[in-house]
Design a protein around this motif. Structure first.
Motif, PDB file in Angstrom:
ATOM      1  N   PHE A  22     -26.096  -0.285 -28.708  1.00  0.00           N
ATOM      2  CA  PHE A  22     -26.030  -0.038 -27.013  1.00  0.00           C
ATOM      3  C   PHE A  22     -24.094  -1.198 -26.696  1.00  0.00           C
ATOM      4  O   PHE A  22     -24.058  -0.938 -26.126  1.00  0.00           O
ATOM      5  N   VAL A  23     -23.641  -1.624 -27.989  1.00  0.00           N
ATOM      6  CA  VAL A  23     -22.032  -2.056 -27.935  1.00  0.00           C
ATOM      7  C   VAL A  23     -21.404  -0.740 -27.929  1.00  0.00           C
ATOM      8  O   VAL A  23     -20.621  -0.947 -26.776  1.00  0.00           O
ATOM      9  N   ILE A  24     -21.478   0.254 -28.604  1.00  0.00           N
ATOM     10  CA  ILE A  24     -20.731   1.529 -28.856  1.00  0.00           C
ATOM     11  C   ILE A  24     -20.847   2.207 -27.498  1.00  0.00           C
ATOM     12  O   ILE A  24     -19.970   2.427 -27.334  1.00  0.00           O
ATOM     13  N   ALA A  44     -26.550   3.487 -16.831  1.00  0.00           N
ATOM     14  CA  ALA A  44     -26.372   2.278 -17.566  1.00  0.00           C
ATOM     15  C   ALA A  44     -27.819   1.747 -17.364  1.00  0.00           C
ATOM     16  O   ALA A  44     -27.948   1.175 -18.286  1.00  0.00           O
ATOM     17  N   PHE A  45     -28.345   1.713 -16.164  1.00  0.00           N
ATOM     18  CA  PHE A  45     -29.416   0.957 -15.787  1.00  0.00           C
ATOM     19  C   PHE A  45     -30.735   1.609 -16.407  1.00  0.00           C
ATOM     20  O   PHE A  45     -31.352   1.019 -17.197  1.00  0.00           O
ATOM     21  N   SER A  46     -30.402   2.931 -16.756  1.00  0.00           N
ATOM     22  CA  SER A  46     -31.487   3.393 -17.433  1.00  0.00           C
ATOM     23  C   SER A  46     -31.294   3.185 -19.096  1.00  0.00           C
ATOM     24  O   SER A  46     -32.533   2.848 -19.389  1.00  0.00           O
ATOM     25  N   GLN A  47     -30.127   2.605 -19.657  1.00  0.00           N
ATOM     26  CA  GLN A  47     -30.123   2.854 -20.758  1.00  0.00           C
ATOM     27  C   GLN A  47     -29.695   1.293 -21.758  1.00  0.00           C
ATOM     28  O   GLN A  47     -30.937   0.921 -22.133  1.00  0.00           O
ATOM     29  N   ALA A  48     -30.182   0.678 -20.133  1.00  0.00           N
ATOM     30  CA  ALA A  48     -30.286  -1.301 -20.487  1.00  0.00           C
ATOM     31  C   ALA A  48     -31.721  -1.724 -19.890  1.00  0.00           C
ATOM     32  O   ALA A  48     -32.121  -2.916 -21.049  1.00  0.00           O
ATOM     33  N   PHE A  49     -32.081  -1.069 -18.981  1.00  0.00           N
ATOM     34  CA  PHE A  49     -33.491  -0.742 -18.717  1.00  0.00           C
ATOM     35  C   PHE A  49     -34.258  -0.965 -19.273  1.00  0.00           C
ATOM     36  O   PHE A  49     -36.034  -1.234 -20.290  1.00  0.00           O
ATOM     37  N   TYR A  50     -34.518   0.793 -19.571  1.00  0.00           N
ATOM     38  CA  TYR A  50     -35.458   1.410 -19.907  1.00  0.00           C
ATOM     39  C   TYR A  50     -35.413   1.783 -21.395  1.00  0.00           C
ATOM     40  O   TYR A  50     -36.756   1.263 -22.018  1.00  0.00           O
ATOM     41  N   MET A  56     -37.555  -2.968 -26.095  1.00  0.00           N
ATOM     42  CA  MET A  56     -37.910  -4.197 -27.473  1.00  0.00           C
ATOM     43  C   MET A  56     -39.131  -4.696 -26.984  1.00  0.00           C
ATOM     44  O   MET A  56     -40.109  -5.267 -27.585  1.00  0.00           O
ATOM     45  N   LEU A  57     -40.111  -4.660 -26.229  1.00  0.00           N
ATOM     46  CA  LEU A  57     -40.959  -4.708 -25.634  1.00  0.00           C
ATOM     47  C   LEU A  57     -41.795  -3.913 -26.133  1.00  0.00           C
ATOM     48  O   LEU A  57     -43.333  -5.134 -26.804  1.00  0.00           O
ATOM     49  N   LEU A  58     -42.060  -2.696 -26.058  1.00  0.00           N
ATOM     50  CA  LEU A  58     -42.828  -2.087 -26.955  1.00  0.00           C
ATOM     51  C   LEU A  58     -42.490  -2.199 -28.350  1.00  0.00           C
ATOM     52  O   LEU A  58     -44.406  -2.204 -29.194  1.00  0.00           O
ATOM     53  N   LEU A 345     -34.175   6.259 -26.646  1.00  0.00           N
ATOM     54  CA  LEU A 345     -34.145   4.334 -27.215  1.00  0.00           C
ATOM     55  C   LEU A 345     -35.391   3.414 -26.990  1.00  0.00           C
ATOM     56  O   LEU A 345     -36.418   3.326 -27.919  1.00  0.00           O
ATOM     57  N   MET A 346     -36.505   3.787 -25.673  1.00  0.00           N
ATOM     58  CA  MET A 346     -38.160   3.215 -25.247  1.00  0.00           C
ATOM     59  C   MET A 346     -38.730   3.692 -26.623  1.00  0.00           C
ATOM     60  O   MET A 346     -39.323   3.456 -27.670  1.00  0.00           O
ATOM     61  N   VAL A 347     -39.004   5.315 -26.811  1.00  0.00           N
ATOM     62  CA  VAL A 347     -39.555   5.394 -27.917  1.00  0.00           C
ATOM     63  C   VAL A 347     -39.045   5.133 -29.607  1.00  0.00           C
ATOM     64  O   VAL A 347     -40.317   4.961 -30.510  1.00  0.00           O
ATOM     65  N   THR A 348     -38.308   5.574 -29.865  1.00  0.00           N
ATOM     66  CA  THR A 348     -37.395   4.540 -31.079  1.00  0.00           C
ATOM     67  C   THR A 348     -37.754   3.959 -31.075  1.00  0.00           C
ATOM     68  O   THR A 348     -38.722   3.606 -32.508  1.00  0.00           O
ATOM     69  N   LEU A 349     -37.753   2.440 -30.468  1.00  0.00           N
ATOM     70  CA  LEU A 349     -37.847   1.336 -30.850  1.00  0.00           C
ATOM     71  C   LEU A 349     -39.076   0.969 -30.535  1.00  0.00           C
ATOM     72  O   LEU A 349     -40.554   0.351 -31.372  1.00  0.00           O
TER      73      LEU A 349
END
Length: 365
Positions: A22-24, A44-50, A56-58, A345-349
């Protein structure tokens, strides 16, 4: 089956990859801000929220769900993922960069193939663990496996999304081998894949251009070779320690897709050889812990899921990195945990949560 705590080294490696990623991404996205300021907030919103928040929630939720739960619904999940991916050819689908890989609904867009990846792994793990006594036969082992892969391949290659199919195939072959499939059947599958690749090279211009660019990167410096040349400039200019966070020059006006498949070049320019090797080491450590969990899994189903997820993530990472340094032909595949893609990112996590749950039940020393 007694439950233990999740594998802490694996959990730490996942958190480091997600946070560093996320930093990169945050730094690389400044290039998008300079080029297309109007779309920056959405990205930015898509990466941060979704991606980070929901991801992380999933991860937390799936790490609490017993991995055997997914076996009962694996076929349904696989069919649903295939159906969702087919929607890219409906009025909901839209094209970007010459490929039909996304759907948009009510202002929200996603890439369905991300769900197909995990749906494929869960269903293939369920089928392989149930058909283990017949896996070495051609009729009841190889042909059904070929059929499952063909369903995924036909959907992805029609988009076209050759790169995603390649990493799914790598995961599938690894799972088939570990489950007890014959080497000659795997060799046959590899030959079929090479024949398919050869056909694509001669039938699809973008695949042909990738191969030509790989063989001679100095050709077509303003078209097909532009990305690899700019990537190598970015990586080389980073030196040993890099220019520093946010100091990449290439991301502003030169690198195509600085938040996408070129994000490793941005990281290399800003954090140098040390930072680049750090990313590689993190993926290697993740692979080591993940494969250790697969070996210690209490049953074949859990072990195959772990194998599939680890190979999927690691093969995707190293295809991306190898392409950016010119070791293999360019691919449009993103770098897991780092490249832009809230859905990815969501599915990966979420898949990391499944892997962590398997680690709860691994055999103890």
């Amino acid at each position: 089956m007694k439950s233990h705590r999740v594998d802490k080294p694996l959990l730490i490696s996942i958190i480091i990859l997600a946070v560093v990623g996320f930093v990169i991404f945050s730094s690389a996205s400044l290039g998008l801000l300079a080029r297309q300021g109007s779309s920056f907030s959405n990205v930015a919103f898509s990466q941060a929220f979704y991606g980070m928040f929901l991801g992380m929630l999933l991860l937390f939720l799936t790490s609490k769900i017993h991995y055997r739960f997914w076996r009962k619904y694996s076929l349904l999940l696989f069919l649903a993922a295939v159906g969702l991916t087919l929607l890219v050819f409906s009025p909901l689908g839209f094209e970007h960069g010459g490929a039909q890989r996304w759907i948009s609904f009510a202002g929200f867009s996603l890439q369905p193939s991300e769900f197909l990846k995990i749906g494929f792994i869960l269903y293939l793990a369920a089928w392989l663990s149930g058909a283990k006594n017949n896996l070495q036969t051609f009729l009841y082992g190889f042909l059904p496996f070929l059929g499952i892969v063909a369903v995924v391949g036909s959907v992805l290659l029609a988009q076209p999304d050759t790169d995603t199919f390649a990493v799914i195939l790598a995961s599938g072959l690894s799972m088939f081998l570990v489950a007890g499939g014959k080497f000659k059947h795997i060799a046959l599958m590899i030959l079929l894949a090479l024949a398919c690749l050869t056909f694509l090279i001669f039938s699809r211009e973008y695949v042909k251009q990738r191969v030509v660019t790989f063989l001679d990167p100095s050709k077509n410096s303003q078209s097909s070779s532009y990305q690899i040349q700019q990537s190598l400039i970015a990586i080389g200019s980073g030196g040993i320690s890099g220019k520093g966070f946010g100091q990449s020059v290439q991301k502003f006006y030169f690198l195509p897709e600085p938040i996408g498949d070129s994000v490793f070049a941005v990281a290399s320019e800003e954090f140098g050889l040390i930072g680049s090797l750090g990313i590689v080491v993190m993926f290697i450590f993740f692979a080591f812990r993940g494969l250790k969990i697969a070996i210690r899994a209490p049953d074949m189903f859990g072990g195959l899921i772990a194998i599939g997820i680890v190979i999927l993530i690691v093969s995707q990472a190293f295809i991306n990195i190898a392409a950016m340094i010119g070791v293999i032909p360019l691919s449009g595949i993103p770098l897991p945990f780092i490249s832009h893609g809230g859905t990815s990112l969501m599915v990966t996590l979420a898949s990391m949560g499944i892997l962590l749950n398997i680690s709860r039940y691994q055999k103890q020393n």
